[in-house]
Design a protein around this motif. Structure first.
Motif, short mmCIF file in Angstrom:
data_model
loop_
_atom_site.label_atom_id
_atom_site.label_comp_id
_atom_site.label_asym_id
_atom_site.label_seq_id
_atom_site.Cartn_x
_atom_site.Cartn_y
_atom_site.Cartn_z
N UNK A 170 0.83 -1.19 0.00
CA UNK A 170 0.00 0.00 0.00
C UNK A 170 0.87 1.25 0.00
N UNK A 171 0.53 2.19 -0.85
CA UNK A 171 1.23 3.47 -0.94
C UNK A 171 0.30 4.56 -0.43
N UNK A 208 -4.78 9.57 -0.71
CA UNK A 208 -4.82 8.65 -1.85
C UNK A 208 -4.02 7.41 -1.44
N UNK A 209 -4.73 6.31 -1.18
CA UNK A 209 -4.13 5.07 -0.70
C UNK A 209 -4.26 4.03 -1.80
N UNK A 210 -3.14 3.71 -2.45
CA UNK A 210 -3.15 2.81 -3.61
C UNK A 210 -2.55 1.47 -3.24
N UNK A 211 -3.21 0.40 -3.67
CA UNK A 211 -2.76 -0.97 -3.37
C UNK A 211 -2.24 -1.63 -4.63
N UNK A 212 -1.08 -2.30 -4.50
CA UNK A 212 -0.38 -2.93 -5.61
C UNK A 212 -0.17 -4.42 -5.30
N UNK A 213 -0.21 -5.23 -6.33
CA UNK A 213 0.11 -6.65 -6.21
C UNK A 213 1.56 -6.84 -6.65
N UNK A 225 4.88 5.69 -7.44
CA UNK A 225 4.08 6.90 -7.66
C UNK A 225 3.52 7.01 -9.07
N UNK A 226 4.30 6.72 -10.15
CA UNK A 226 3.73 6.85 -11.50
C UNK A 226 2.53 5.95 -11.73
N UNK A 227 2.54 4.75 -11.18
CA UNK A 227 1.41 3.84 -11.38
C UNK A 227 0.17 4.34 -10.63
N UNK A 228 0.39 4.88 -9.42
CA UNK A 228 -0.74 5.44 -8.67
C UNK A 228 -1.33 6.63 -9.41
N UNK A 229 -0.48 7.47 -9.99
CA UNK A 229 -0.96 8.63 -10.75
C UNK A 229 -1.74 8.19 -11.99
N UNK A 244 -0.73 15.45 -10.44
CA UNK A 244 0.59 16.06 -10.33
C UNK A 244 1.15 15.93 -8.92
N UNK A 245 0.30 16.06 -7.90
CA UNK A 245 0.76 15.97 -6.51
C UNK A 245 1.23 14.56 -6.18
#
Length: 390
Positions: A170-171, A208-213, A225-229, A244-245
């Protein structure tokens, strides 16, 4: 009974307050130097609020939180459905934890900056060894010290054997502004990712809480960060101000965590009992941590009143009553995340098994009806409703 509670978080503060009200000699210690502040989002549902009301601390929660908005679930720019959050309240986790620990400290002696380093069972009870070299005897030690519980490691667990991880990371990124200037929240799906976009209550800011496998291994937040954006970019124009943030977030302003649960077959060992995340961490993504920790503390306090001379019996009954909720919440949280980020048929089928297991595990568990404060226990909670688990 002389009781040591390790951990001044929500679960530890809550159960300590209840046990002190019941006449026990209770102390709280925490390894951090001072009460928490700041932090990311936390959700309180109506069941957690009910327990806060029972100990007289409902006003603290309402002062530091606001009602949680309806959550829109979308894949790309297509809205899939909406989740009503009636009765839920959102707050900044550290601020709320700190306020609750200070509230409990009015009744229960609390020491910050004291670290537990050893536990020794005795014929009469249990000895606690501290980092400063001192030792003290207690009738009962309660571990409410979170996912990486020292009490669990010293007394119950073997080689982190109760930790469940599924390769999801999680990011966490805080960005200025809100979705289209509203209090709207969203869950975004796409590209094998999932993101929770939740506004804060105390300022014009959004998590913004992004989950990655990502599987095993360690990953630097900056490389994610680029994938979350990109997920925000595919979700449509109302998320564009955040892109952008997120892309340019500084490394010291972000956080990465692994999805983790504690799936322990036992929550006690003789006169040592685990409460909250130390016993059954569901993961912060669930929004059910405060619920499980507070209700678990209330159930254990009730069972200890029934058999004060039999801690093990009280702990066994507490686990039996709370485990159906914990099991369902853990499988649901893991299953939803794993399905949303699955790569290939095998991972999808595994996630589906978790979701089915969650549905089969649902059972009711009674919240003890008891007031620990002078406040009117019949005071209603705005939007109060039953939940599918409790």
């Amino acid at each position: 009974m002389k009781i040591l509670v390790v951990g001044a978080g929500i679960a530890g503060s809550g159960v300590a307050y209840m046990l002190a009200h019941d006449g026990h000699d209770v102390r709280i210690i925490d390894s951090v130097d001072k009460p928490h502040s700041g932090g990311y989002q936390i959700l309180f549902d109506t069941v957690a609020l009910r327990v806060m009301r029972q100990i007289g601390a409902l006003g603290i929660v309402t002062d530091l939180s606001t009602p949680t908005a309806t959550v829109t679930v979308a894949r790309g720019q297509k809205e899939l459905f909406r989740i009503p959050m009636s009765g839920y309240r959102s707050a900044r986790r550290g601020d709320l934890v700190g306020a609750i620990s200070q509230y409990a400290a009015r009744r229960v002696p609390t020491t910050f900056g004291q670290e537990l380093t050893g536990i020794q069972h005795t014929r009469e009870g249990v000895n606690a060894h501290f980092a400063d070299g001192s030792t003290e005897s207690f009738d009962l030690i309660i571990g409410a010290d979170g996912l990486n519980s020292t009490v669990r490691r010293l007394a119950v667990e073997i080689d982190r054997s109760y930790l469940y991880e599924n390769g999801r990371h999680n990011l966490w990124v805080n960005v200025p502004g809100r979705i289209a200037g509203t209090t709207e929240a969203a869950i975004l799906l796409g590209g094998g990712l999932g993101a929770q976009v939740f506004p804060y209550t105390d300022r014009d800011q959004t998590l913004v809480l992004t989950s990655f496998n990502l599987g095993p291994g360690r990953f630097a937040g900056a490389e994610l960060l680029p994938r979350a954006a990109e997920l925000l970019r595919t979700a449509g124009p109302k998320f564009a101000p955040f892109i952008e943030h997120v892309e340019n977030a500084s490394p010291d302003s972000i956080r990465t965590t692994r999805f983790a649960q504690i799936r322990a077959p036992h929550w006690h060992a003789r006169n040592i009992v685990l409460i909250g995340d130390a016993a059954h961490c569901i993961d912060p993504l669930s929004g059910a941590g405060a619920h499980g920790g507070l209700v678990g503390g209330a159930i254990f306090a009730e069972e200890l009143r029934r058999t004060p001379a039999d801690v093990a019996g009280a702990a066994t009954r507490y686990r039996r009553r709370l485990r159906p909720f914990v099991r369902a919440a853990q499988l649901l949280t893991a299953g939803v995340l794993e399905r949303a980020t699955a790569r290939g048929l095998r991972e999808k089928l595994s996630a589906d098994r978790s979701l089915l297991g969650s549905a089969l595990s649902v059972r009711r568990a009674d919240v003890p009806r008891r007031s620990y404060a002078t406040a009117n226990p019949a005071q209603p909670i705005e939007g109060e409703r039953s939940t599918p688990w409790i």
